[in-house]
Design an enzyme around this catalytic site. Structure first.
Site, short mmCIF file in Angstrom:
data_model
loop_
_atom_site.label_atom_id
_atom_site.label_comp_id
_atom_site.label_asym_id
_atom_site.label_seq_id
_atom_site.Cartn_x
_atom_site.Cartn_y
_atom_site.Cartn_z
CB SER A 185 -0.82 0.05 1.18
OG SER A 185 -1.88 1.11 1.07
CB THR A 186 1.11 3.95 2.39
OG1 THR A 186 -0.35 4.28 2.54
CG2 THR A 186 1.80 5.50 2.45
CG HIS A 211 -4.41 -0.62 -0.75
ND1 HIS A 211 -3.96 -0.72 0.82
CD2 HIS A 211 -4.87 -1.91 -0.86
CE1 HIS A 211 -4.38 -1.85 1.18
NE2 HIS A 211 -4.99 -2.51 0.31
CG MET A 304 -0.81 4.27 6.40
SD MET A 304 -1.40 5.79 6.50
CE MET A 304 -1.81 5.99 4.80
CG ASP A 307 -6.10 -5.35 2.72
OD1 ASP A 307 -6.54 -6.46 2.85
OD2 ASP A 307 -5.73 -4.89 1.50
#
Length: 373
Positions: A185-186, A211, A304, A307
């Site tokens: 993600s991030t 994401h 973050m 998930d």
């Protein structure tokens, strides 16, 4: 200082966008808007003078554009910069460049009036709060270190799907019956670029949940394909899983694996967010574990939230193995931390050693095991 407000500078060449961002940030507790700038040069001077904690920076501006402004701002002082991108392929490509250069995160401009509150009143505020607490010097240092190891991709190379890469005459025994699942993600785009650019065939099929907004995943796949020896595409429903291929889950949709070992296909579908996201790492990992069992390698990386924590549990419960990116090389030690703390990571790795560890695992667990059967 405890209780100190997050000091934000808003940079955008559109007066309307500056006002919308400012109005939403002013209504958020703990955030102070120091001022606004309408171009890159003005932004650099205001950063030097006001020393904001976070800068929201427009991508496309006349004169000094967002990329050049980002570089100049980071030369003035380590500053958390969140890029504000248009929902276009060009905007996506420039955003990915900015992330490699040291921007902490990004948001895409709202598509319509209904999306304004969700993007500027929720997503941007959440990302500003994270950026304010991040170790910016470490993130910029890691990004620059990664950039030196990644083949430079020109805008032309990443502007569309590349010609198919040469296929091997036959797939090595065991690899088509295995799968690598990556959740990220991030901080993911530069980290995933560094990882995939260093992997070499032979590899089992690799499926990725990153994401990312819908308009970004296809240009991201093109970019990865241009710098990788593997074939990288945005996943499509019913795509067959093939060795030496990487499939990026399309933004705004879930991606799962269906079928049986050796003949598995992708299933891309709409649905409610799972673990707060769509695509969801948990959805992809669970589906792969159900089909490939102990021949599943999970890789949980920077990001973050949580998930992927359940997905890592599902992989290990099926007899598979899970690698987790370590804290030092993660922009955000979040998703991977949760999985590790909950006991669902078998081994942690630094990003620089990830390709070697994955390659060794593939050789020992998938290739050699198949040859000795």
């Amino acid at each position: 200082m405890a209780g100190a407000k997050i000091r934000v500078l808003v940079v955008d060449d559109s007066a309307l966008m500056r006002k919308m961002i400012t109005d939403h940030l002013k209504s958020a507790p703990g955030i102070e808007v120091l001022g606004t700038a309408s171009d890159g040069r003005e932004a650099v001077e205001m950063v030097r003078r006001l020393q904001p904690t976070v800068v929201t920076l427009d991508i496309q501006m006349p004169g000094m554009d967002g990329l050049r402004a980002l570089d100049a701002i980071l030369q003035v002082r380590p500053t958390a910069v969140i890029m504000v991108s248009s929902l276009t392929q060009a905007g996506a490509a420039i955003t990915l460049d900015a992330l490699e250069c040291g921007a902490v995160d990004y948001v895409s401009k709202p598509e319509n009036a209904r999306a304004v509150s969700a993007v500027l009143g929720a997503e941007l505020v959440r990302k500003i709060r994270f950026a304010a607490s991040a170790d910016i010097e470490r993130i910029v240092r890691n990004r620059r270190r990664m950039a030196t190891r990644i083949p430079r991709v020109s805008g032309v190379q990443a502007a569309g799907p590349a010609s198919p890469k040469p296929e091997t005459a036959s797939e090595p025994p065991g690899l088509i019956n295995a799968c690598i699942v990556i959740g990220i993600s991030t901080g993911g785009p530069p980290a995933l670029t560094a990882l995939l650019s260093a992997l070499r065939p032979p590899m089992p099929p690799i499926v990725v949940a990153q994401h990312m907004p819908a308009q970004f995943t296809k240009p991201f796949a093109w970019r990865l394909n241009a710098c990788s020896a593997l074939s990288v595409t945005e996943g499509c429903d019913r795509d067959p899983l093939r060795c030496n291929h990487v499939y990026i889950a399309p933004g705004g949709y879930h991606m799962a694996v269906r079928g049986r070992k050796g003949t598995a296909r992708l299933h891309v579908f709409n649905g409610e967010p799972v673990s707060g996201h769509k695509p969801s790492v948990d959805v992809l990992m669970k589906s792969a574990a159900q089909i490939f069992g102990r021949s599943t390698l999970g890789v949980i990386m920077t990001g973050m939230g949580r998930d992927g924590a359940q997905g890592c549990r599902d992989i290990r419960a099926a007899g598979g193995f899970v690698l987790g990116q370590d804290e030092e090389t993660s922009d955000v030690y979040g998703m991977n931390k949760v999985a590790y703390v909950e006991g669902n990571v078998d081994r942690q790795f630094g990003l620089h050693e990830g390709p070697r560890i994955i390659t060794q695992f593939v050789e020992q667990r998938f290739l050699n095991a198949a040859l000795t059967r």
